[in-house]
Design an enzyme around this catalytic site. Structure first.
Site, mmCIF file in Angstrom:
data_model
loop_
_atom_site.group_PDB
_atom_site.id
_atom_site.type_symbol
_atom_site.label_atom_id
_atom_site.label_comp_id
_atom_site.label_asym_id
_atom_site.label_seq_id
_atom_site.Cartn_x
_atom_site.Cartn_y
_atom_site.Cartn_z
ATOM 1 C CB ILE A 154 -0.952 -0.004 1.207
ATOM 2 C CG1 ILE A 154 -1.929 -1.184 1.115
ATOM 3 C CG2 ILE A 154 -1.721 1.320 1.285
ATOM 4 C CD1 ILE A 154 -2.810 -1.354 2.334
ATOM 5 C CG ASP A 173 8.675 -0.340 6.225
ATOM 6 O OD1 ASP A 173 8.707 -1.059 7.247
ATOM 7 O OD2 ASP A 173 7.809 -0.444 5.345
ATOM 8 N N PRO A 205 1.203 -1.628 10.008
ATOM 9 C CG PRO A 205 2.204 -3.677 10.496
ATOM 10 C CD PRO A 205 2.376 -2.453 9.649
ATOM 11 C CB SER A 232 -2.738 2.311 8.489
ATOM 12 O OG SER A 232 -2.222 1.030 8.752
ATOM 13 N NE ARG A 233 -6.223 -2.616 11.318
ATOM 14 C CZ ARG A 233 -6.591 -2.782 10.068
ATOM 15 N NH1 ARG A 233 -6.805 -1.724 9.304
ATOM 16 N NH2 ARG A 233 -6.763 -3.991 9.573
ATOM 17 C CG ASP A 257 -10.920 5.259 6.076
ATOM 18 O OD1 ASP A 257 -12.096 5.656 5.980
ATOM 19 O OD2 ASP A 257 -10.577 4.083 5.811
ATOM 20 C CD GLU A 262 -11.926 1.802 13.291
ATOM 21 O OE1 GLU A 262 -12.206 0.869 12.533
ATOM 22 O OE2 GLU A 262 -11.188 2.753 12.959
ATOM 23 C CG HIS A 294 -11.879 0.980 8.915
ATOM 24 N ND1 HIS A 294 -11.350 0.523 10.106
ATOM 25 C CD2 HIS A 294 -11.120 0.421 7.948
ATOM 26 C CE1 HIS A 294 -10.328 -0.288 9.861
ATOM 27 N NE2 HIS A 294 -10.185 -0.362 8.553
#
Length: 331
Positions: A154, A173, A205, A232-233, A257, A262, A294
């Site tokens: 992604i 990363d 993640p 993402s999260r 998002d 949530e 989401h």
């Protein structure tokens, strides 16, 4: 054998039923799996769940006691599942390790451009026939610096779009992605990325090591006119700290998002009941913030891939096979 699928959206139901047709029966329910709803799975050997299901030890115990032996989660993330408890209870767990990265990457850019060009505010104005431009000035993205935290599939797709905009590319990363390097990405430590990027997008993640990756210190390091996007999260961002910075008048825009609290909110209609979450209620009042529920993954292509992978996970389980999506193998 009938499979019970929890948390199925109306748009998803025909895709799920079509994918399972000819293989096994599937019953789709809109209820999300939780401690209260777990008992209805009694008698179902296989249960399919969504990303907002709550699969803690108690829920897993209820499922196991009711005869469930396999959980097929329809998402890539699995931080909502107590995998250790699942293994102790003899439950097989599988996820979807891959679906269209373009769905999320394109939506992240949708959020970024929406807050940059004040699209929501402009749309709301024109509905009232207010066509003034006051307060709607955005910025060119070309020549600015984008910081991408997480450069997997992604993140790479997001980076390719950034490259098309003509932006300078910074990445962070645990390992460099050669495709991103070829595009001109420079990998730096996250502190430098936060300090230099005009636009920051999260594509990692949610793990113990990444929870509140964007914490109070990171937010203070960011430019006052930066844009932050999280598709993402929710737990990657310290929302309380973010609200504090927004109250201080910082940041050009924030596109979210996902939200760290949530569960029990997103995917539900709370328009009449109201929301008791004071942090979320405050967050959505800022004119430079856009919050969506989401939906970044929610394209026809991505959902079909998710459903097809779920069907394969179920068929492999029933045939005694193990594939790359298995998180907890069959006992």
């Amino acid at each position: 054998m009938e499979i019970l699928a929890f948390g199925v959206q109306k748009d998803e139901k025909p895709l799920i039923e079509k994918a399972f047709a000819g293989h096994c029966e599937v019953r789709c329910v809109g209820l999300f799996l939780s401690e209260d709803t777990a008992p209805i799975a009694a008698g179902h050997e296989i249960v399919s769940t969504s990303v907002n299901a709550d699969l803690d030890h108690q829920v897993l115990r209820t499922l196991a006691d009711g005869g469930t032996r396999m959980i097929a989660q329809r998402s890539t993330g699995f931080n909502n599942i107590d995998l250790d408890a699942a293994e102790r209870l003899g439950l097989t767990v599988a996820r979807v390790s891959y679906y269209s990265p373009y769905s999320v990457a394109e939506f992240a850019w949708t959020l970024a451009t929406a807050v940059n060009r004040r699209i929501v505010r402009a749309s709301n104005r024109t509905r009232d026939f207010d066509f003034r431009l006051d307060g709607l000035m955005g910025r060119d993205l070309r020549g600015r610096t984008v910081g991408v935290l997480g450069t997997g599939k992604i993140g790479e797709a997001f980076t390719r779009i950034a490259h098309g905009f003509g932006m300078n590319l910074l990445g962070w990363d645990i390992a460099e992605n050669p495709a991103c390097v070829e595009l001109g990405m420079k990998y730096v430590d996250k502190e430098r990325l936060f300090a230099e990027a005009d636009l920051i997008s999260l594509h990692v993640p949610l793990l113990p090591a990444t929870r509140h990756l964007v914490d109070a210190a990171a937010l203070r390091t960011m430019k006052d006119d930066a844009i932050l996007v999280n598709s993402s999260r929710g737990g990657l961002v310290d929302t309380e700290a973010l609200v504090g910075e927004l109250r201080a008048g910082r940041f050009t825009g924030v596109g979210l998002d996902v939200y760290e609290a949530e569960a029990g909110l997103f995917f539900f209609d709370k328009s009449l009941a109201g929301v008791e979450d004071d942090t979320l209620a405050r967050l959505v009042t800022f004119p430079n913030v856009v919050v969506t529920s989401h939906q970044a993954y929610y394209t026809v292509e991505a959902v079909r891939q998710i459903v097809d992978a779920t069907v394969r996970n179920v068929l492999d389980y029933t045939a005694g096979r193990r594939n790359e999506n298995v998180l907890v193998p069959r006992a």
